[in-house]
Design an enzyme around this catalytic site. Sequence first.
Site, mmCIF file in Angstrom:
data_model
loop_
_atom_site.group_PDB
_atom_site.id
_atom_site.type_symbol
_atom_site.label_atom_id
_atom_site.label_comp_id
_atom_site.label_asym_id
_atom_site.label_seq_id
_atom_site.Cartn_x
_atom_site.Cartn_y
_atom_site.Cartn_z
ATOM 1 N N ASP A 4 1.463 4.861 1.596
ATOM 2 C CA ASP A 4 1.124 5.834 2.633
ATOM 3 C C ASP A 4 1.756 7.162 2.282
ATOM 4 O OD1 ASP A 4 -0.208 3.872 4.061
ATOM 5 O OD2 ASP A 4 1.617 3.253 5.095
ATOM 6 N N ASP A 63 10.338 3.551 12.867
ATOM 7 C CA ASP A 63 11.098 2.492 13.527
ATOM 8 C C ASP A 63 12.472 2.234 12.899
ATOM 9 O OD1 ASP A 63 9.720 1.411 11.367
ATOM 10 O OD2 ASP A 63 8.687 -0.154 12.514
ATOM 11 N N ASP A 96 0.848 -1.186 0.000
ATOM 12 C CA ASP A 96 0.000 0.000 0.000
ATOM 13 C C ASP A 96 0.888 1.241 0.000
ATOM 14 O OD1 ASP A 96 0.919 -0.196 2.633
ATOM 15 O OD2 ASP A 96 -0.922 -1.184 3.242
HETATM 16 P P1 ATP Z 1 4.158 -3.376 5.321
HETATM 17 O O1 ATP Z 1 4.634 -3.582 3.945
HETATM 18 O O2 ATP Z 1 4.206 -4.597 6.130
HETATM 19 O O3 ATP Z 1 2.845 -2.639 5.426
HETATM 20 P P2 ATP Z 1 5.193 -0.920 6.367
HETATM 21 O O4 ATP Z 1 6.591 -0.445 6.557
HETATM 22 O O5 ATP Z 1 4.340 -0.161 5.427
HETATM 23 O O6 ATP Z 1 5.281 -2.443 5.980
HETATM 24 P P3 ATP Z 1 3.208 -0.330 8.336
HETATM 25 O O7 ATP Z 1 2.870 -1.069 9.564
HETATM 26 O O8 ATP Z 1 2.215 -0.237 7.247
HETATM 27 O O9 ATP Z 1 4.556 -0.973 7.791
HETATM 28 O O10 ATP Z 1 3.653 1.129 8.817
HETATM 29 C C1 ATP Z 1 3.952 2.160 7.910
HETATM 30 C C2 ATP Z 1 5.136 2.965 8.411
HETATM 31 O O11 ATP Z 1 4.821 3.565 9.679
HETATM 32 C C3 ATP Z 1 6.386 2.158 8.646
HETATM 33 O O12 ATP Z 1 7.153 2.044 7.471
HETATM 34 C C4 ATP Z 1 7.102 2.965 9.710
HETATM 35 O O13 ATP Z 1 7.787 4.055 9.147
HETATM 36 C C5 ATP Z 1 5.956 3.524 10.539
HETATM 37 N N1 ATP Z 1 5.613 2.666 11.685
HETATM 38 C C6 ATP Z 1 4.655 1.723 11.729
HETATM 39 N N2 ATP Z 1 4.582 1.143 12.933
HETATM 40 C C7 ATP Z 1 5.533 1.742 13.684
HETATM 41 C C8 ATP Z 1 5.955 1.591 15.031
HETATM 42 N N3 ATP Z 1 5.398 0.696 15.835
HETATM 43 N N4 ATP Z 1 6.966 2.397 15.464
HETATM 44 C C9 ATP Z 1 7.528 3.320 14.661
HETATM 45 N N5 ATP Z 1 7.174 3.486 13.387
HETATM 46 C C10 ATP Z 1 6.193 2.721 12.887
HETATM 47 MG MG MG Z 2 2.227 -0.485 5.084
#
Ligand code: ATP
Ligand code: MG
Length: 447
Positions: free
Chosen positions: A69, A150, A67
């Site tokens: 963001d 993170d 997705d």
């Molecule tokens: P995925 O492909 O699994 O969705 P993602 O990196 O997009 O991976 P998400 O959980 O959708 O993960 O979160 C989006 C973004 O928000 C992450 O890339 C990170 O920058 C931030 N983020 C999410 N959860 C946390 C957390 N618990 N602590 C700090 N930053 C976070």
């Molecule tokens: Mg994501």
Amino acid sequence: MIRRLIDKVLGKKAAPRILPLQKHGIRREQLHSCALKVTDTLAREGYAAFVVGGAVRDLLLGREPKDFDIATNATPDDIRHLFRRSRIIGRRFQIVHVYCGQDLIEVTTFRAAAPQPEDDEDEARVTAADGMLLRDNVFGSQEEDAARRDFTINALYYDPEKQEIWDWHGGVADAQKKVLRMIGDPAQRFREDPVRMLRAARFAAKLDFHIDPATRAPIAELAAMLARIPPSRLFDEMMKLLLSGHAERGVKQLRAEGLHHGVLPMLDAILDDPARQKFLHHALHDTDLRIREGQSASPAFMLACLLWFDMQQELKRMRAQGLSEQSALFEAMDTALERQRRALAFPRRFDGMIKEIWTLQGRFEQRSGARPYRLLSHPRLSAGYDFLLIRAEGGDASQELADWWDRFQDAGEAERAEMLKPAQAGDAKRKRRKRGKTANAVSSELG
Ligand code: ATP
Ligand code: MG
């Protein structure tokens, strides 16, 4: 890293490394059209607008993003007013959902970093005594937004107008080195939000990265903090790991980091028992393959796998109490699900499918008369059959039975008729005692 430390001491503001298209190769056309529409609109109105997080990371690694963001300096109200089909969602932090047709893009206002101890009085930012962040609701600069993310690879910002990546924490270099590195002080960041430990295991498994030693070091000691996370959040995070297409490696990673105890109660039980472990191994392996081939796998299917042995144990207990076969089965399924729900709070909407998958296992045993034909139009046949395959691989069902169903599903009429087994002595009795039908079928299998 050292430069940043010196800058910090001197009170200098950090600056991102800005990489042009030639350095990273991500073209704006690679973005989802809805994400482009949102960033273009925000930019036209004079706001900063970046694709951020997982999408930039995945594009950089040549993977398809799940997705897109978006992060911006526009406030939720600003964003809401720019897009007719949008709404503000407020949980821990307000975000805006913008819709284009069926698609949904999450837009978030830049948000400030974790509080320093002297900020403890601050209304919107509250930290518990052990450093866990309880509320986190402050707008901030892009720099602050990057610092509260993170891992370095998750703090990359892509500007679709200029086709630039803004890299605040060395994430591009880490992506090249395949290193998962926490931003800031790892122990402090894990204390703020212990779920980051599970995320470390998930990303390491999914991306085939190794966890930087300094990031990894505090995990074993802090693992127990996961007990403070609400069960529903743990469940969601674990499902992300188990349905990532890299669950086998993910669970290995959890064990390697000492994180497998207490995250999913049923996982504890499974990993302590060799027979269950073997079954889990096949379940994860098959599910990973299916997901990577683009087929679906649901939390319900995963739960059916994880709780299968629990249910069977319960079934034995119910039988020993003298319950009829059918009552025993339904009691056992309910008990197994309810017990886990107390620990995990997983949604009830999965129960129906879990029970259907389980119930089908016994019905597969019935290979005479009209019964197998009835199953051909069963809405869960495919999930139930996949489950049967996993059981066969794990030695929990006969391979002959799995092969038979494989053939029967694809066979023509004549072949199907030939495949039918002769009616067995018990069949007539079962037919008369209609209500006991399913339970009898299951009992012969689970026995
Ligand atoms: P995925 O492909 O699994 O969705 P993602 O990196 O997009 O991976 P998400 O959980 O959708 O993960 O979160 C989006 C973004 O928000 C992450 O890339 C990170 O920058 C931030 N983020 C999410 N959860 C946390 C957390 N618990 N602590 C700090 N930053 C976070
Ligand atoms: Mg994501």
